[in-house]
Scaffold this motif. Structure first.
Motif, PDB file in Angstrom:
ATOM      1  N   VAL A  98     -39.544 -19.471  11.123  1.00 26.80           N
ATOM      2  CA  VAL A  98     -39.059 -19.407  12.427  1.00 26.80           C
ATOM      3  C   VAL A  98     -37.152 -19.088  12.500  1.00 26.80           C
ATOM      4  N   VAL A 102     -36.684 -25.748  17.457  1.00 20.93           N
ATOM      5  CA  VAL A 102     -36.207 -25.130  17.177  1.00 20.93           C
ATOM      6  C   VAL A 102     -37.175 -23.780  17.986  1.00 20.93           C
ATOM      7  N   VAL A 133     -33.114 -25.348   6.083  1.00 18.71           N
ATOM      8  CA  VAL A 133     -34.043 -25.301   6.791  1.00 18.71           C
ATOM      9  C   VAL A 133     -35.617 -24.985   5.684  1.00 18.71           C
ATOM     10  N   THR A 137     -31.478 -20.576  13.761  1.00 21.67           N
ATOM     11  CA  THR A 137     -31.566 -22.333  13.117  1.00 21.67           C
ATOM     12  C   THR A 137     -30.621 -22.538  12.063  1.00 21.67           C
ATOM     13  N   ILE A 166     -27.415 -23.354  14.116  1.00 21.15           N
ATOM     14  CA  ILE A 166     -27.880 -24.812  15.559  1.00 21.15           C
ATOM     15  C   ILE A 166     -27.600 -25.621  14.896  1.00 21.15           C
TER      16      ILE A 166
END
Lengths: 427, 283
Positions: free
Chosen positions: A118, A145, A94, A122, A125
């Motif tokens: 974010v 996201v 990320v 995330t 996910i």
């Protein structure tokens, strides 16, 4: 004639008083109307404030980023399986993606701010997506996201930059993403799919709804048959006397006992003495059963009382036994009243908070309960918990959870009305 | 028995002299003629005495009407005959009431079969809030008198026919019984009572809520039913008593004052109170 004279004066007196009587009636009507309007206005203010605060919680901002599932994530010589995926550094992925998206960010402090754009859920996910589809490794995938709650608030307009914690730089990055059409607002499914979370954008009420559902099922399954049976016994079979009066007084008093006392009772008896688990819907259901029973018994007795004696006499006169009279004739006629009373009791139980705090339902529980013994929380307690959190995004969610709870209550009341209409018999 | 012919009674208050407790007329019947026999019946509501030493027989296949001013105890007495007073907690019944020589207040006797043998029709038509069919079928069903649908159909049809209601309702047996007119409802209640084939039917002012035409129908029905059943009827209408009954009993303040053949009671009453009542001086 004096008689006629008298009548005239009586008529005059009546006439005189009439204006006063009418004025009195008008005043009373106005006062009543004023009371109704005041109550309605207060209700409207309440609803408007809840809805306007809660509405933004039903949408959520998402950012589109291109994630490169680099082969280097997988250490050399290892095969792709659940274990190796778990060991991969998705946090790094990320961060790397964000750094590549905004190459102008150089300073360590700025980078940290960038990573905060974010949701910190995330990486998980991304991990779950790879778990599902191993072929993703080595590919670049555009994924929507969740944005962080501060970004979310700004984008939805529920906060201005002035009162946001977003820095100038972060705001700039958001505008850049908007310009690239990489930002959108969508319906907040997360809110209905997730349990509680420390992160507003990942938090949801699924856990609380499931908890409430389990609790209500336990309460209904226990309190309705017990309440109705107790009411039938007391109303139809018990011999009137001192003991019966004493029972009746006690039931009426129980209905007025503050609910937190039932919570303490539940803590002492079910958890400490009987050793049941804390925060469990089963215990909550047992506590709320105690609390709801008096309501159901009182409503059911009233419903039984309202069945006309002529039907009882007709049944007894036909040679029906007392039990046949009750079950064939009285109970079907009393059913609508009993159901209404029970559903109102259930609605009360659904909105109850205080006794559940005592039995540990106030705990922070992320997992969605799967059974009666899993730790759980319920909607009103969830509302109480969120109302206590400082983040603005939780304020929205508090209001949204209240809306969901109110919706449940409205549905239950409509159900009561419908059941009453369905079972009501004309005579 | 009836040596004391006309009791002396005060001008205004129609009280009963203390020594005047013996019933005038012929309350008792020969054993082979009577269906129900009542001897020295007392009924108390708590401390209050509602029925004071009544002895009365009800004959086979006769209509006995009970008349008297309000509060005289005639309904209370009627309700003793199938133990409906059991439902009132403060009510106590003393004395001896027999149906076919069987004591109905026997501890061992269950009220359920008793009420199947002694049916009742109430003042206000009280059909169950069910269909016409189910109203009639209810009694036979709970007493296990019918096994199959065809049995039940037959009972329903014959009962409605005997109550003279069949022609009016045969096309709508599934309609709610409460949707009928008042007179039809009362005949439905009678049909419901005779569906279990009782020996005695008690009627508590069955026509007081009905119009004259419906009343005439019920009275006609009562006359027909006499062939098969014993009927005891409480009524406020002296004309009705005169029309439907063979024997009439006059009650006054919990006492049975006079019993006799109906036409004798209405034409030549022996007791002053009876005469005062039927000539409309009070009541």
């Amino acid at each position: 004639m004096s008689n006629k004279q008298d009548r005239k004066s009586v008529a005059a007196a009546v006439e005189k008083g009439l204006a006063r009587r009418k004025a009195k009636e008008k005043r009373f009507q106005r006062a009543g109307l004023a009371a109704v309007i005041t109550a309605l206005m207060m209700l409207a203010v309440l609803l408007i404030s809840i809805v306007s605060t809660g509405m933004p919680a039903f949408t959520q901002t998402a950012l589109k980023l291109d994630f490169h599932y680099d082969e280097s994530l997988l250490p050399a010589g290892q095969t792709l399986n659940e274990e190796t995926i778990r060991a991969m550094d998705f946090h790094g992925l990320v961060k790397k993606t964000l750094r590549e998206k905004f190459p102008q960010v150089k300073k360590r402090k700025d980078k940290k701010a960038l990573y905060k754009m974010v949701s910190n859920g995330t990486p998980y996910i991304l991990r779950d997506m790879l778990m599902e589809d191993h072929a993703l490794l080595g590919q670049i995938k555009s994924i929507w996201v969740l944005a962080d709650d501060e970004v979310d608030s700004i984008f939805k307009g529920s906060k201005t930059i002035a009162d946001s914690r977003l820095t100038e730089a972060q705001y700039g990055w958001v505008t850049q993403l908007v310009a690239e059409e990489r930002v959108m607002t969508r319906f907040n499914w997360t809110f209905f799919q997730n349990g509680d979370s420390r992160e507003p954008e990942q938090s949801g009420i699924r856990g609380a709804i499931m908890g409430s559902l389990f609790v209500i099922i336990v309460t209904l399954a226990l309190s309705f048959p017990m309440g109705v049976a107790a009411a039938i016994y007391l109303e139809e079979f018990a011999r009137p006397g001192r003991l019966n009066d004493l029972i009746e007084i006690n039931i009426n008093n129980l209905a007025a006992v503050p609910s937190i006392v039932f919570g303490l009772l539940g803590l002492a008896v079910y958890i400490n003495f009987m050793g049941m688990p804390r925060s469990a819907p089963l215990v909550a259901g047992l506590v709320l059963t105690l609390m709801t029973l008096p309501t159901i018994i009182i409503a059911s007795r009233a419903a039984l009382k309202s069945v006309p004696p002529s039907i009882r006499e007709a049944a007894l006169g036909m040679g029906a036994s007392k039990m046949q009279m009750v079950f064939h004739h009285v109970l079907p006629l009393a059913m609508p009243g009993m159901l209404t009373g029970s559903i109102i009791g259930m609605a009360q139980a659904l909105g109850e908070t205080a006794p559940l705090l005592m039995i540990g339902m106030i705990a922070f529980i992320v997992d969605i309960p799967q059974g009666l013994l899993d730790p759980a929380t319920v909607l009103p307690v969830q509302i109480y918990l969120w109302a206590d959190v400082p983040e603005a995004a939780f304020r929205e969610r508090t209001a949204a959870a209240i809306m969901v709870l109110l919706a449940f209550l409205v549905v239950m009341n409509l159900l009561a009305v419908w059941l009453r209409k369905k079972f009501e018999k004309r005579w | 028995m009836s040596t004391k012919d006309k009791a002396t009674v005060g001008e205004d208050q129609h009280g009963i002299e203390s020594e005047d407790t013996e019933t005038v007329g012929k309350p008792l019947l020969a054993a082979e003629k009577s269906r129900m026999t009542c001897r020295n019946v007392f009924v108390y509501y708590g401390e209050k005495m509602a029925i004071d030493n009544i002895s009365l027989d009800i004959g086979k296949n006769e209509v006995l009407s009970m008349i008297g001013p309000s509060g005289c105890g005639k309904s209370t007495f009627l309700r003793c005959l199938n133990r409906m007073n059991d439902t009132i907690d403060i009510c106590r019944v003393d004395g001896d009431i027999k149906l076919d020589n069987q004591d109905i207040y026997d501890q061992k006797l269950d009220v359920v079969p008793l009420r199947a043998r002694v049916g009742m029709v109430f003042q206000k038509p009280n059909p169950f809030p069910k269909s016409i069919y189910d109203n009639i079928a209810y009694g036979p069903r709970i007493h296990g008198m019918v096994d199959s649908k065809t049995d039940t159909d037959e009972v329903v049809e014959t009962s409605l026919k005997r109550a003279g209601l069949w022609e009016e309702v045969k096309d709508r047996l599934d309609a709610p019984g409460t949707g009928l007119s008042g007179g039809q409802q009362q005949r439905l209640c009678i049909a419901r009572a005779i569906a279990v084939n009782p020996e005695v039917i008690l009627m508590d002012e069955p026509c007081s809520a009905l119009d004259p035409i419906a009343t005439a129908k019920i009275e006609e029905l009562i006359d027909e039913l006499r062939e098969e059943f014993t009927i005891a009827i409480v009524t406020h209408s002296m004309q009705q008593a005169a029309r439907v009954s063979q024997r009439t009993a006059y009650f006054h303040m919990g006492k049975l004052i006079e019993v006799g053949k109906t036409n004798k009671i209405f034409t030549m009453p022996s007791h002053q109170l009876t005469e005062d009542y039927i000539t409309g001086r009070f009541g």
